[in-house]
Design a protein around this motif. Structure first.
Motif, PDB file in Angstrom:
ATOM      1  N   PRO A   1      54.090  41.928  48.361  1.00  0.00           N
ATOM      2  CA  PRO A   1      52.972  42.660  48.965  1.00  0.00           C
ATOM      3  C   PRO A   1      52.087  43.369  47.960  1.00  0.00           C
ATOM      4  O   PRO A   1      50.985  43.798  48.302  1.00  0.00           O
ATOM      5  CB  PRO A   1      53.647  43.665  49.899  1.00  0.00           C
ATOM      6  N   GLY A   2      52.527  43.501  46.681  1.00  0.00           N
ATOM      7  CA  GLY A   2      51.692  44.111  45.651  1.00  0.00           C
ATOM      8  C   GLY A   2      50.373  43.369  45.483  1.00  0.00           C
ATOM      9  O   GLY A   2      49.409  43.899  44.949  1.00  0.00           O
ATOM     10  N   LEU A   3      50.331  42.136  45.982  1.00  0.00           N
ATOM     11  CA  LEU A   3      49.116  41.322  45.955  1.00  0.00           C
ATOM     12  C   LEU A   3      47.963  42.031  46.652  1.00  0.00           C
ATOM     13  O   LEU A   3      46.811  41.876  46.271  1.00  0.00           O
ATOM     14  CB  LEU A   3      49.436  40.009  46.673  1.00  0.00           C
ATOM     15  N   VAL A   4      48.258  42.822  47.692  1.00  0.00           N
ATOM     16  CA  VAL A   4      47.200  43.520  48.421  1.00  0.00           C
ATOM     17  C   VAL A   4      47.124  44.974  48.008  1.00  0.00           C
ATOM     18  O   VAL A   4      46.092  45.467  47.559  1.00  0.00           O
ATOM     19  CB  VAL A   4      47.436  43.443  49.940  1.00  0.00           C
ATOM     20  N   GLY A   5      48.231  45.685  48.154  1.00  0.00           N
ATOM     21  CA  GLY A   5      48.168  47.144  48.071  1.00  0.00           C
ATOM     22  C   GLY A   5      48.049  47.664  46.661  1.00  0.00           C
ATOM     23  O   GLY A   5      47.397  48.661  46.413  1.00  0.00           O
ATOM     24  N   GLY A   6      48.703  46.971  45.708  1.00  0.00           N
ATOM     25  CA  GLY A   6      48.835  47.550  44.385  1.00  0.00           C
ATOM     26  C   GLY A   6      47.598  47.447  43.529  1.00  0.00           C
ATOM     27  O   GLY A   6      47.576  47.947  42.417  1.00  0.00           O
ATOM     28  N   SER A   7      46.563  46.778  44.035  1.00  0.00           N
ATOM     29  CA  SER A   7      45.496  46.419  43.115  1.00  0.00           C
ATOM     30  C   SER A   7      44.175  47.106  43.421  1.00  0.00           C
ATOM     31  O   SER A   7      43.180  46.815  42.772  1.00  0.00           O
ATOM     32  CB  SER A   7      45.303  44.911  43.171  1.00  0.00           C
ATOM     33  N   VAL A   8      44.142  48.005  44.416  1.00  0.00           N
ATOM     34  CA  VAL A   8      42.861  48.569  44.844  1.00  0.00           C
ATOM     35  C   VAL A   8      42.141  49.262  43.686  1.00  0.00           C
ATOM     36  O   VAL A   8      40.993  48.947  43.364  1.00  0.00           O
ATOM     37  CB  VAL A   8      43.067  49.554  46.017  1.00  0.00           C
ATOM     38  N   ILE A   9      42.850  50.196  43.019  1.00  0.00           N
ATOM     39  CA  ILE A   9      42.186  50.998  41.987  1.00  0.00           C
ATOM     40  C   ILE A   9      41.915  50.167  40.745  1.00  0.00           C
ATOM     41  O   ILE A   9      40.808  50.180  40.213  1.00  0.00           O
ATOM     42  CB  ILE A   9      43.065  52.209  41.621  1.00  0.00           C
ATOM     43  N   ILE A  10      42.959  49.426  40.293  1.00  0.00           N
ATOM     44  CA  ILE A  10      42.805  48.693  39.029  1.00  0.00           C
ATOM     45  C   ILE A  10      41.698  47.649  39.155  1.00  0.00           C
ATOM     46  O   ILE A  10      40.869  47.489  38.261  1.00  0.00           O
ATOM     47  CB  ILE A  10      44.141  48.036  38.645  1.00  0.00           C
ATOM     48  N   GLU A  11      41.666  46.931  40.296  1.00  0.00           N
ATOM     49  CA  GLU A  11      40.615  45.922  40.452  1.00  0.00           C
ATOM     50  C   GLU A  11      39.241  46.572  40.515  1.00  0.00           C
ATOM     51  O   GLU A  11      38.258  46.012  40.037  1.00  0.00           O
ATOM     52  CB  GLU A  11      40.865  45.078  41.711  1.00  0.00           C
ATOM     53  N   SER A  12      39.143  47.772  41.108  1.00  0.00           N
ATOM     54  CA  SER A  12      37.845  48.450  41.146  1.00  0.00           C
ATOM     55  C   SER A  12      37.411  48.836  39.739  1.00  0.00           C
ATOM     56  O   SER A  12      36.238  48.698  39.401  1.00  0.00           O
ATOM     57  CB  SER A  12      37.925  49.707  42.018  1.00  0.00           C
ATOM     58  N   ILE A  13      38.361  49.339  38.925  1.00  0.00           N
ATOM     59  CA  ILE A  13      38.000  49.775  37.575  1.00  0.00           C
ATOM     60  C   ILE A  13      37.528  48.585  36.742  1.00  0.00           C
ATOM     61  O   ILE A  13      36.510  48.647  36.070  1.00  0.00           O
ATOM     62  CB  ILE A  13      39.194  50.470  36.891  1.00  0.00           C
ATOM     63  N   PHE A  14      38.271  47.478  36.807  1.00  0.00           N
ATOM     64  CA  PHE A  14      37.924  46.325  35.984  1.00  0.00           C
ATOM     65  C   PHE A  14      36.893  45.425  36.664  1.00  0.00           C
ATOM     66  O   PHE A  14      36.591  44.358  36.139  1.00  0.00           O
ATOM     67  CB  PHE A  14      39.181  45.511  35.661  1.00  0.00           C
ATOM     68  N   ALA A  15      36.381  45.847  37.819  1.00  0.00           N
ATOM     69  CA  ALA A  15      35.379  45.066  38.563  1.00  0.00           C
ATOM     70  C   ALA A  15      35.844  43.632  38.770  1.00  0.00           C
ATOM     71  O   ALA A  15      35.087  42.690  38.611  1.00  0.00           O
ATOM     72  CB  ALA A  15      34.025  45.104  37.858  1.00  0.00           C
ATOM     73  N   TRP A  16      37.116  43.441  39.068  1.00  0.00           N
ATOM     74  CA  TRP A  16      37.668  42.117  39.308  1.00  0.00           C
ATOM     75  C   TRP A  16      37.453  41.780  40.788  1.00  0.00           C
ATOM     76  O   TRP A  16      37.894  42.538  41.654  1.00  0.00           O
ATOM     77  CB  TRP A  16      39.157  42.107  38.980  1.00  0.00           C
ATOM     78  N   PRO A  17      36.789  40.675  41.098  1.00  0.00           N
ATOM     79  CA  PRO A  17      36.486  40.401  42.508  1.00  0.00           C
ATOM     80  C   PRO A  17      37.708  39.889  43.269  1.00  0.00           C
ATOM     81  O   PRO A  17      37.734  38.759  43.724  1.00  0.00           O
ATOM     82  CB  PRO A  17      35.379  39.350  42.425  1.00  0.00           C
ATOM     83  N   GLY A  18      38.715  40.727  43.416  1.00  0.00           N
ATOM     84  CA  GLY A  18      39.950  40.306  44.083  1.00  0.00           C
ATOM     85  C   GLY A  18      40.086  40.933  45.458  1.00  0.00           C
ATOM     86  O   GLY A  18      39.166  41.540  45.995  1.00  0.00           O
ATOM     87  N   LEU A  19      41.300  40.774  45.991  1.00  0.00           N
ATOM     88  CA  LEU A  19      41.574  41.233  47.344  1.00  0.00           C
ATOM     89  C   LEU A  19      41.504  42.756  47.462  1.00  0.00           C
ATOM     90  O   LEU A  19      40.950  43.293  48.422  1.00  0.00           O
ATOM     91  CB  LEU A  19      42.973  40.744  47.730  1.00  0.00           C
TER      92      LEU A  19
END
Lengths: 322, 340
Positions: free
Chosen positions: A254-272
């Motif tokens: 489940p880290g695929l969804v929940g764990g990545s909100v902040i890090i993906e926002s910081i690195f501007a990664w267009p992920g889930l």
């Protein structure tokens, strides 16, 4: 065995139904509606708001909204409030972007944390053990976004490589090997950041599992038989210490969804995670609800995978359940 | 539960260990479980360091609350537009009015993009960080003990076709399936972000571990001899649960609570960082960090000071939690090994 798997399957489907009900209720009952995102816009008349509410079925009773959501989701024509795009294809696209991150960070977690944990357990109480324990706690304690910014600062100031986004802007005509190296430069820092917490917790977990096993009677027996130390550690101890990692594997999905909100926002990664964050900002209920449901589905899939793997790996569980 | 070494136990190894610990006399040491825990923490340098940091933190929070409210030199809301983005220990400009000057005429920890004193803002954020940690975890522990206690002790009662235990534990499973941070973020974004809402939401979404822990402990405690003895004496079920059983779960619950506080502080800072935290002009460590991210190349201290503060406090809570765990489980193989 089959009957038990089927039973577990139905139980989890029921669980999923209740989860979707609760998630729907929580998000719809919380104050604030999509029509109130921009309350001071003078162009928005009361009649317009009514029209928007009607178009999105927000004026229907809650149970009807739930049924409409489920109907649209199962037919695949659930559409985002914000841009009218189909939700499922949007999520699928972002999911494909998040998947490489998840794979790379999982590989990093497993390859780094195992040797550290085993080494710490075998040299219990030594300076190496203490230092790795302290470093693990430090990595758990530092906020992920602080570490991410430090990493970005370090890379940008010392190496001068752009690492934000999925690829460097404006090098479309570059040769293929350049694009691959570029992608690796972009994927490494962010997956490292996503892996840090996992490395810290999993290495501590490996250590305590290994210590538990090493003190078990059958290890003493193996030593008493006169087996050499590496056979004792790697054939007898490690195999048993690895069993609980099947559980950990299930917990990581489940880290695929929940764990990545902040890090993906910081690195501007267009992920889930970033899709979810953007949906929250614009109160895009269909996407929020569906991502939330996807998180629950992934959790349940993870638990099911680890249940099955457990039964495959551990004969004691297989025999008890049949 | 504890090893029952008494004062009269004069085994040589006991004497040696106590003698090396020249802090208290032998008779006072290990007189009660509380002292035992304290002495175990005292022997663990990391946990002791964490404890000292936490005691200092509480002092700073109290002093900070008083100072930022009553001292004009430490008013966190004073804007000085002539002195923006000054590094730490920078002397205040002569253009600043006398009543607006920061403490000792220096920006001891620098100033931000509006010329506000970072020291004052950090002091204002200290009690908030602690408050959020303690209240959120208090709510979580309360719900966890309630649900875990009901499931573990009254789990046999039937409600329709299923037992109370099944009902409560399925509910706990359901809550565990939600992606927690995402749920917190969604709810905080929808309701108005205030400190109290953040505490309540973090508390409401993090009780599941405690509930499972308390239930597990109670299931074994229920079968113990002293509970049977209490039953035989005719003591009521509620009294047995509250007076005899729950105090025995205190150790593991305290360990999870300590580590959960650090989690709550991290969650709050992450929420503030994304802009959903306590609203400006009120300062929390997370919001100072969030403000600083636009000036990270020009004014890195703006980023490092709150980042280091959060790191130190969270690390201190974690180390104390680990120390408590080792103290409650003297035979446990590793830190947090048995607690899940």
């Amino acid at each position: 065995m089959i009957r038990r798997i089927l039973y577990l399957f139905w139980q989890r489907i029921a669980l999923l139904f209740v989860i979707s009900l609760i998630g729907h209720a929580v998000i719809h009952l919380a104050p604030g509606e999509p029509s109130e995102v921009d309350p001071f816009n003078p162009m928005m008349k009361a009649a317009d708001i009514e029209k928007i509410r009607g178009a999105f079925h927000l004026d229907e009773p809650l149970w009807k909204q739930y049924i409409l959501w489920m109907r649209d989701l199962s037919r695949g024509d659930l559409r985002s409030f914000k841009d009218g795009q189909p939700v499922l294809s949007k999520i699928w696209q972002r999911f494909l972007n998040s998947l490489p991150l998840f794979i790379v960070s999982t590989l990093l977690v497993w390859t780094i944390s195992f040797p550290i944990g085993i080494h710490a357990a075998l040299s219990r109480g030594s300076p190496v053990d203490r230092i790795s324990n302290l470093i693990a706690w430090a990595l758990i304690s530092i906020p992920g976004f602080v570490l991410a910014y430090l990493l970005i600062l370090g890379i940008v100031e010392n190496i001068g490589v752009p690492v934000i986004g999925m690829r460097t802007f404006g090098n479309d005509g570059a040769p293929w090997w350049f694009s691959i190296i570029d992608l690796m430069w972009h994927i490494t820092p962010i997956s490292l950041m996503m892996a840090v917490l996992g490395i810290a917790t999993l290495s501590r977990y490996t250590r305590s599992q290994m210590l538990d096993v090493i003190e078990a009677d059958y290890i003493r027996t193996a030593r008493a038989k006169g087996l050499d130390e590496s056979t004792v550690i790697y054939r007898h101890a490690l195999r048993n210490a690895l069993l609980p990692f099947i559980t950990m594997f299930g917990l990581m999905v489940p880290g695929l969804v929940g764990g990545s909100v902040i890090i993906e926002s910081i690195f501007a990664w267009p992920g889930l995670g970033r899709l979810a964050y953007e949906a929250i900002l614009s109160r895009d209920y269909p996407i929020i609800l569906t991502v939330n449901l996807l998180g629950a589905v992934l959790t349940l899939i993870g638990i099911s995978i680890s249940d099955i793997l457990y039964a495959v790996a551990d004969p004691r569980i297989r025999h008890r359940s049949s | 539960m504890r090893n029952d070494r008494t004062v009269g136990d004069d085994l040589p190894y006991t004497l040696n260990r106590e003698a090396g610990n020249a802090s208290k006399s032998l008779t006072e040491e290990s007189a009660s479980p509380g002292n035992d825990i304290l002495s175990s923490i005292r022997r663990n340098p990391l946990a002791l360091g964490g404890l000292i940091v936490l005691v200092m933190l509480v002092l700073i929070a109290v002093i900070g609350q008083i100072a930022t409210t009553w001292m004009p030199a430490l008013d966190p809301a004073t804007v000085r537009l002539v002195d923006t983005l000054r590094p730490p220990l920078h002397v205040v400009s002569d253009l600043v009015a006398a009543e607006d000057r920061p403490l000792f005429g220096h920006y001891l920890l620098g100033s931000d993009h509006l010329g506000r004193c970072i020291l004052a803002r950090m002091l204002q954020g200290t009690p908030i960080a602690l408050l959020i940690g303690f209240v959120a975890v208090g709510i979580a522990i309360g719900i966890g003990v309630l649900i875990g206690g009901a499931a573990g002790y009254f789990g046999d009662r039937r409600i329709g076709p299923i037992t109370l235990d099944t009902l409560l534990m399925r509910f706990t499973d359901i809550m565990l399936c939600f992606p927690t941070f995402f749920l917190i973020l969604t709810v905080i974004a929808l309701v108005s972000p205030s400190i109290w809402n953040i505490m309540i939401v973090i508390g409401l979404t993090s009780w599941m571990g405690t509930a499972r822990l308390v239930r597990g402990e109670l299931l074994t405690l229920r079968e113990r001899d002293f509970v049977t003895a209490a039953h035989a004496l005719g003591i009521g079920k509620w009294r047995i649960l509250i007076v005899h059983c729950l105090p025995n779960t205190l150790g593991p619950v305290l360990v999870t609570a300590t580590i959960a506080i650090s989690g709550a502080i991290l969650t709050e800072s992450a929420l503030s960082f994304l802009g959903f935290g306590v609203q400006p002009p009120f300062a929390t460590w997370g919001s100072i960090l969030a403000d600083s991210k636009n000036y990270i190349f020009d004014a890195p201290w703006l980023f490092f000071i709150p980042g280091l503060a959060i790191f130190a406090v969270v690390l201190a809570f974690n180390l104390v939690g680990e120390g408590l765990h080792d103290a409650f489980n003297p035979h446990a193989s590793g830190p947090r090994g048995k607690i899940k």
